[in-house]
Design a protein around this motif. Sequence first.
Motif, PDB file in Angstrom:
ATOM      1  N   PRO A   1      -4.450 -22.942  12.893  1.00 36.80           N
ATOM      2  CA  PRO A   1      -4.651 -23.290  11.476  1.00 36.80           C
ATOM      3  C   PRO A   1      -4.852 -22.102  10.547  1.00 36.80           C
ATOM      4  N   LYS A   2      -5.356 -20.980  11.037  1.00 34.30           N
ATOM      5  CA  LYS A   2      -5.684 -19.859  10.159  1.00 34.30           C
ATOM      6  C   LYS A   2      -4.521 -18.904   9.931  1.00 34.30           C
ATOM      7  N   GLU A   3      -3.436 -19.075  10.676  1.00 36.38           N
ATOM      8  CA  GLU A   3      -2.312 -18.158  10.517  1.00 36.38           C
ATOM      9  C   GLU A   3      -1.521 -18.495   9.254  1.00 36.38           C
ATOM     10  N   PRO A   4      -1.081 -17.464   8.505  1.00 40.43           N
ATOM     11  CA  PRO A   4      -0.395 -17.740   7.224  1.00 40.43           C
ATOM     12  C   PRO A   4       0.983 -18.371   7.380  1.00 40.43           C
ATOM     13  N   MET A   5       1.720 -18.005   8.432  1.00 39.70           N
ATOM     14  CA  MET A   5       3.042 -18.587   8.667  1.00 39.70           C
ATOM     15  C   MET A   5       2.941 -19.648   9.747  1.00 39.70           C
ATOM     16  N   PRO A   6       3.291 -20.894   9.436  1.00 40.56           N
ATOM     17  CA  PRO A   6       3.139 -21.970  10.427  1.00 40.56           C
ATOM     18  C   PRO A   6       4.129 -21.832  11.580  1.00 40.56           C
ATOM     19  N   ARG A   7       3.622 -22.047  12.774  1.00 38.27           N
ATOM     20  CA  ARG A   7       4.436 -22.080  13.988  1.00 38.27           C
ATOM     21  C   ARG A   7       4.073 -23.342  14.760  1.00 38.27           C
ATOM     22  N   PHE A   8       5.063 -23.946  15.397  1.00 40.67           N
ATOM     23  CA  PHE A   8       4.860 -25.251  16.018  1.00 40.67           C
ATOM     24  C   PHE A   8       5.252 -25.217  17.487  1.00 40.67           C
ATOM     25  N   VAL A   9       4.356 -25.708  18.332  1.00 43.09           N
ATOM     26  CA  VAL A   9       4.661 -25.895  19.752  1.00 43.09           C
ATOM     27  C   VAL A   9       5.461 -27.180  19.892  1.00 43.09           C
ATOM     28  N   LEU A  10       6.670 -27.082  20.433  1.00 44.62           N
ATOM     29  CA  LEU A  10       7.463 -28.287  20.688  1.00 44.62           C
ATOM     30  C   LEU A  10       6.914 -28.972  21.933  1.00 44.62           C
ATOM     31  N   CYS A  11       6.392 -30.178  21.764  1.00 44.34           N
ATOM     32  CA  CYS A  11       5.725 -30.890  22.852  1.00 44.34           C
ATOM     33  C   CYS A  11       6.767 -31.628  23.698  1.00 44.34           C
ATOM     34  N   PRO A  12       6.799 -31.397  25.001  1.00 45.03           N
ATOM     35  CA  PRO A  12       7.920 -31.881  25.828  1.00 45.03           C
ATOM     36  C   PRO A  12       7.997 -33.390  25.975  1.00 45.03           C
ATOM     37  N   GLU A  13       6.902 -34.122  25.736  1.00 40.68           N
ATOM     38  CA  GLU A  13       6.938 -35.563  25.956  1.00 40.68           C
ATOM     39  C   GLU A  13       6.930 -36.365  24.656  1.00 40.68           C
ATOM     40  N   TRP A  14       7.318 -35.729  23.551  1.00 38.58           N
ATOM     41  CA  TRP A  14       7.367 -36.435  22.278  1.00 38.58           C
ATOM     42  C   TRP A  14       8.770 -36.888  21.910  1.00 38.58           C
ATOM     43  N   ALA A  15       9.770 -36.148  22.285  1.00 35.79           N
ATOM     44  CA  ALA A  15      11.165 -36.509  22.034  1.00 35.79           C
ATOM     45  C   ALA A  15      12.024 -35.693  22.981  1.00 35.79           C
ATOM     46  N   PHE A  16      13.239 -36.174  23.245  1.00 34.84           N
ATOM     47  CA  PHE A  16      14.169 -35.409  24.077  1.00 34.84           C
ATOM     48  C   PHE A  16      15.012 -34.536  23.137  1.00 34.84           C
ATOM     49  N   CYS A  17      14.905 -33.235  23.309  1.00 37.80           N
ATOM     50  CA  CYS A  17      15.530 -32.286  22.385  1.00 37.80           C
ATOM     51  C   CYS A  17      16.616 -31.470  23.096  1.00 37.80           C
ATOM     52  N   GLU A  18      17.724 -31.299  22.383  1.00 36.93           N
ATOM     53  CA  GLU A  18      18.778 -30.372  22.790  1.00 36.93           C
ATOM     54  C   GLU A  18      19.043 -29.430  21.621  1.00 36.93           C
ATOM     55  N   PHE A  19      19.741 -28.330  21.915  1.00 37.13           N
ATOM     56  CA  PHE A  19      19.912 -27.299  20.906  1.00 37.13           C
ATOM     57  C   PHE A  19      21.306 -26.694  20.997  1.00 37.13           C
ATOM     58  N   LEU A  20      21.905 -26.484  19.825  1.00 32.59           N
ATOM     59  CA  LEU A  20      23.174 -25.764  19.735  1.00 32.59           C
ATOM     60  C   LEU A  20      22.900 -24.373  19.202  1.00 32.59           C
TER      61      LEU A  20
ATOM     62  N   GLU B   1      35.116 -28.110  20.007  1.00 34.80           N
ATOM     63  CA  GLU B   1      35.416 -28.489  21.390  1.00 34.80           C
ATOM     64  C   GLU B   1      34.670 -27.638  22.406  1.00 34.80           C
ATOM     65  N   LYS B   2      34.108 -26.507  21.972  1.00 35.73           N
ATOM     66  CA  LYS B   2      33.406 -25.621  22.897  1.00 35.73           C
ATOM     67  C   LYS B   2      31.890 -25.792  22.821  1.00 35.73           C
ATOM     68  N   GLN B   3      31.412 -26.689  21.969  1.00 36.43           N
ATOM     69  CA  GLN B   3      29.976 -26.816  21.784  1.00 36.43           C
ATOM     70  C   GLN B   3      29.310 -27.384  23.039  1.00 36.43           C
ATOM     71  N   CYS B   4      28.271 -26.693  23.481  1.00 39.82           N
ATOM     72  CA  CYS B   4      27.524 -27.120  24.657  1.00 39.82           C
ATOM     73  C   CYS B   4      26.045 -26.904  24.375  1.00 39.82           C
ATOM     74  N   THR B   5      25.261 -27.946  24.545  1.00 39.66           N
ATOM     75  CA  THR B   5      23.850 -27.853  24.195  1.00 39.66           C
ATOM     76  C   THR B   5      23.047 -27.211  25.320  1.00 39.66           C
ATOM     77  N   VAL B   6      21.910 -26.626  24.924  1.00 37.84           N
ATOM     78  CA  VAL B   6      20.925 -26.132  25.890  1.00 37.84           C
ATOM     79  C   VAL B   6      19.671 -26.976  25.746  1.00 37.84           C
ATOM     80  N   LEU B   7      18.842 -26.963  26.784  1.00 38.11           N
ATOM     81  CA  LEU B   7      17.665 -27.820  26.828  1.00 38.11           C
ATOM     82  C   LEU B   7      16.413 -27.049  26.428  1.00 38.11           C
ATOM     83  N   LEU B   8      15.294 -27.756  26.363  1.00 35.65           N
ATOM     84  CA  LEU B   8      14.052 -27.189  25.855  1.00 35.65           C
ATOM     85  C   LEU B   8      13.589 -25.982  26.656  1.00 35.65           C
ATOM     86  N   GLY B   9      13.813 -26.010  27.939  1.00 37.08           N
ATOM     87  CA  GLY B   9      13.373 -24.905  28.783  1.00 37.08           C
ATOM     88  C   GLY B   9      14.375 -23.770  28.884  1.00 37.08           C
TER      89      GLY B   9
END
Length: 548
Positions: free
Chosen positions: A329-348, A356-364
């Motif tokens: 809470p005291k840090e000026p720039m907010p940073r967020f821990v992505l919680c693994p059991e709140w939603a299933f997340c993928e990333f491009l 046609e070449k897009q392939c997602t990566v996972l949280l880990g």
Amino acid sequence: MAPAALSGTVLSAIPGPVLAAVVALLVAVFVVLPSAPPLRHRLLRAALLRASGWQRRRLELQSIDVQHGQERRLRRLLPPGAAPGSDAFRERHPLSTCCSDGERAEPLPPLSLWAVLRSCWRAEPPLQGVLLYLHALHRAFPQALTLRGTALLGWAPTAPRTPGFCPLPTLYCTPPEAAALPLRSAALRVQLLFALQTRALRVLEARLPNELHDALVALRDGWAELAQDLALGTLSPQPGLPEEMRGRLQALLVPDSTRAAELRAECERGFEGIVRRLWPQLQVVVVGTVRGGERLYCDALSRAACEGLPLYCPWYRVAGALLGVNLWPKEPMPRFVLCPEWAFCEFLPCPAEEEEKQCTVLLGELWEGSEYTLILTARPGEYRCRAGEVLQVAGFHKQCPVVEPVRRESQALSVRGENIPEEQFCRSLCRAVGMWPGARLMDYICVESTLLGASSGAGAPHYEVFVELRGLRDLLEGQRHKLDHCLQEDFPIYKSFRFKGSIGPLRLHLVGAGAFARLREAMGCPVPMPRVLREERLLAVIQGTVIS
């Protein structure tokens, strides 16, 4: 022995999960039986803090193996009988275009003691998010959860029961009915009056930074009337405040001439650091979001009215889904821990590859320092949605990525495929405003000329920008061209289109004071401020405020 000391002794003698269950059951008894508000508040707070500590330990365990947590969350989101595993899921479901509307700031569910009790072994994301927020807030600011020590500034016309961030009603000095008034301006003024009545505030909450900004503008413009209401214990009639509701709310006010005199004295001194001067015991300002278009208000508040106070954003929400929590809470720039059991997340990975070449990566599988486009599966039946959100990995909390939001893809400007992101456009605009002597940027919004239709003229497509300035009442033609020149310097592709005549010159409009508050009122629901306007109805509102 005093009740506070007795409850502390008993609580410290019982371990972990058993204690949370015992406290929750005790609280259930005391809620049914008539009891003094301070005692009820202490018991409720004790139950929530015990449950919050348990949830923090649970998060630490989940952070050890994020892939296992993600697979478990995915199983809950898939229908019975579906093939297990993220690989089979990604093969079966293609990427979809976009998520459902999630810009609305959804309220928290009402406090349920049985939910607190169940949280000892399992909690759904909204409840776990609340408990983790309370744990972080209490750990950083031990006096934050005092009785009637929190004021809420926020409009919630469709959800009056629990408009705040915490489902503990005894925390708030602002009545929940005030948030449900039909007009945004009326709701903010009434909440501000109740906040001013309470000098010993510890926490100031705003569902959106623009709501806090507009409430403080109302203070600057109407402090004399607010001081009179404080002195008399009255609530002045105003549009959007039904007479019956005004009577009920006024009955909660107490005449306080001393506090009214203090308000007058502080406002006459000026408005730099006014929040801390009006509430000397205030520890933190909590806001619902700091990303995208709300960043402008956060920066303005930190520089002026809220100078010296931390701005804490507890959660990271995308498309209505809770994804992460801010543990610092005291840090000026907010940073967020992505919680693994709140939603299933993928990333491009960014920049994006060919379709046609897009392939997602996972949280880990994320890399620190890299930017990714978020692909979200947060609700049954809504699979692999493009969230329109770009984030950067700032580090890791054990195996959980710690992210910073970068931009919203829906707020990019593009009339010829040039795609100017909102945060980079804002930097160009601020640079141009810096070239106008005495001017300070208060607010802005952009429109692509395609929305204007025939009224935009027969020229090439272009941008139209509406700005609210302080310190400058008119713009010379040469000053108006500065922004177009800055964009050409900052974006070579825009300069190329301008040189070829494919994009016409930018048109800049100056709007009157309060124009953006009226625009937010016209939106009809509390949403983060857009920076690209896409509705003709709202375009007509902002066009009606142009003064130059």
